[in-house]
Motif scaffolding. Sequence first.
Motif, mmCIF file in Angstrom:
data_model
loop_
_atom_site.group_PDB
_atom_site.id
_atom_site.type_symbol
_atom_site.label_atom_id
_atom_site.label_comp_id
_atom_site.label_asym_id
_atom_site.label_seq_id
_atom_site.Cartn_x
_atom_site.Cartn_y
_atom_site.Cartn_z
ATOM 1 N N PHE A 221 0.828 -1.201 0.000
ATOM 2 C CA PHE A 221 0.000 0.000 0.000
ATOM 3 C C PHE A 221 0.864 1.254 0.000
ATOM 4 C CE2 PHE A 221 -2.667 3.018 2.657
ATOM 5 C CZ PHE A 221 -3.544 3.348 1.639
ATOM 6 N N GLY A 222 0.649 2.092 -1.021
ATOM 7 C CA GLY A 222 1.474 3.276 -1.131
ATOM 8 C C GLY A 222 1.066 4.121 -2.317
ATOM 9 N N PRO A 223 1.776 5.207 -2.569
ATOM 10 C CA PRO A 223 1.427 6.124 -3.647
ATOM 11 C C PRO A 223 1.777 5.543 -5.020
ATOM 12 C CG PRO A 223 3.429 6.845 -2.563
ATOM 13 C CD PRO A 223 2.930 5.680 -1.781
ATOM 14 N N ALA A 224 0.959 5.882 -6.010
ATOM 15 C CA ALA A 224 1.185 5.410 -7.375
ATOM 16 C C ALA A 224 0.284 6.186 -8.333
ATOM 17 C CB ALA A 224 0.901 3.913 -7.485
ATOM 18 N N ASP A 225 0.530 5.992 -9.604
ATOM 19 C CA ASP A 225 -0.360 6.464 -10.657
ATOM 20 C C ASP A 225 -1.797 6.078 -10.285
ATOM 21 O OD1 ASP A 225 -1.826 6.793 -13.037
ATOM 22 O OD2 ASP A 225 -0.330 5.792 -14.290
ATOM 23 N N PRO A 226 -2.761 6.996 -10.341
ATOM 24 C CA PRO A 226 -4.150 6.633 -10.027
ATOM 25 C C PRO A 226 -4.668 5.466 -10.863
ATOM 26 C CG PRO A 226 -3.939 9.004 -10.187
ATOM 27 C CD PRO A 226 -2.629 8.432 -10.650
ATOM 28 N N ALA A 227 -4.050 5.237 -12.027
ATOM 29 C CA ALA A 227 -4.504 4.161 -12.899
ATOM 30 C C ALA A 227 -4.011 2.786 -12.467
ATOM 31 C CB ALA A 227 -4.045 4.428 -14.334
#
Length: 297
Positions: A221-227
Amino acid sequence: MTMHVDQVDVTVDIVATLVQEQFPEWSGKPVRRLSSTGTVNAIFRIGDDLSARFPLRLADADDTLAVLEREARASAELARVVSRFPAPEPVALGGPGAGYPMPWSVQTWLPGTVASDADPSGSHAFAEDLAALVAGLREAETLGRLGEGRGGVLTHHDDWMAQCFEESEGLLDVPRLRKVWSRLRELPRTDADVMSHRDLIPGNVLVAGDRLGGVLDTGGFGPADPALDLVSAWHLLQPGPRDVLRRALGCDDLEWERGKAWAFEQAMGLVWYYVESNPAMSQMGRRTLDRILESTE
């Protein structure tokens, strides 16, 4: 056959010894190995309420500990964010011993059936739940964190994709797939990172009837491209429910196509790498590629 050349053997006896030595309060609980298509960890149940995860690929013990600590923090954060859907929570970290050379982790056990065993792909209700999960994850604060690796920049994966195409000769229609990637890789990125599960594949999703019963493998779980979490549309859903997911999330054409691109990148690696050592995972990759190709015709 092992899945990785650097794979570490983990047995019930090793796990039972580690539990007895490091967590004597659980020493009376039976230890059972779980059958799984997972590729990163060997998973064992400890009694009825705990599961233990043992990294399969040999790595430095200190580096492994840092990864497990980061995953524990991520799992705890995700469990707080999506309270509507059950998720495992971290319990403890174990150390090397009994012939096993790395740290390992213990989480709460979630009952249920993974989506790779109970196919929910035709369920509109499951698609609605999946959309609610993704939307809930996106609402969490990134707190200034930035994504890296998969879910970052598509063109940064060109070398990996070149290897995948080379290794897939004789397995897949490589010329056709190269043309698909040549288009997908150029899709621009316009939106900032959001919080993401980062690996919404069938083995990481629990099904209850035709609904989403829980989410597993939450340590990424973490930040990434919304896609990025839109890979679930292609890994998990048939066309009708896939449309339900898209409408529920309000995806525009660019975001939707980038989700397809990330699913394509992941699936290409699964087919050849696991064709002999993990046929179920390889077949999942084939199915995802078939769905993507069907959507482009």
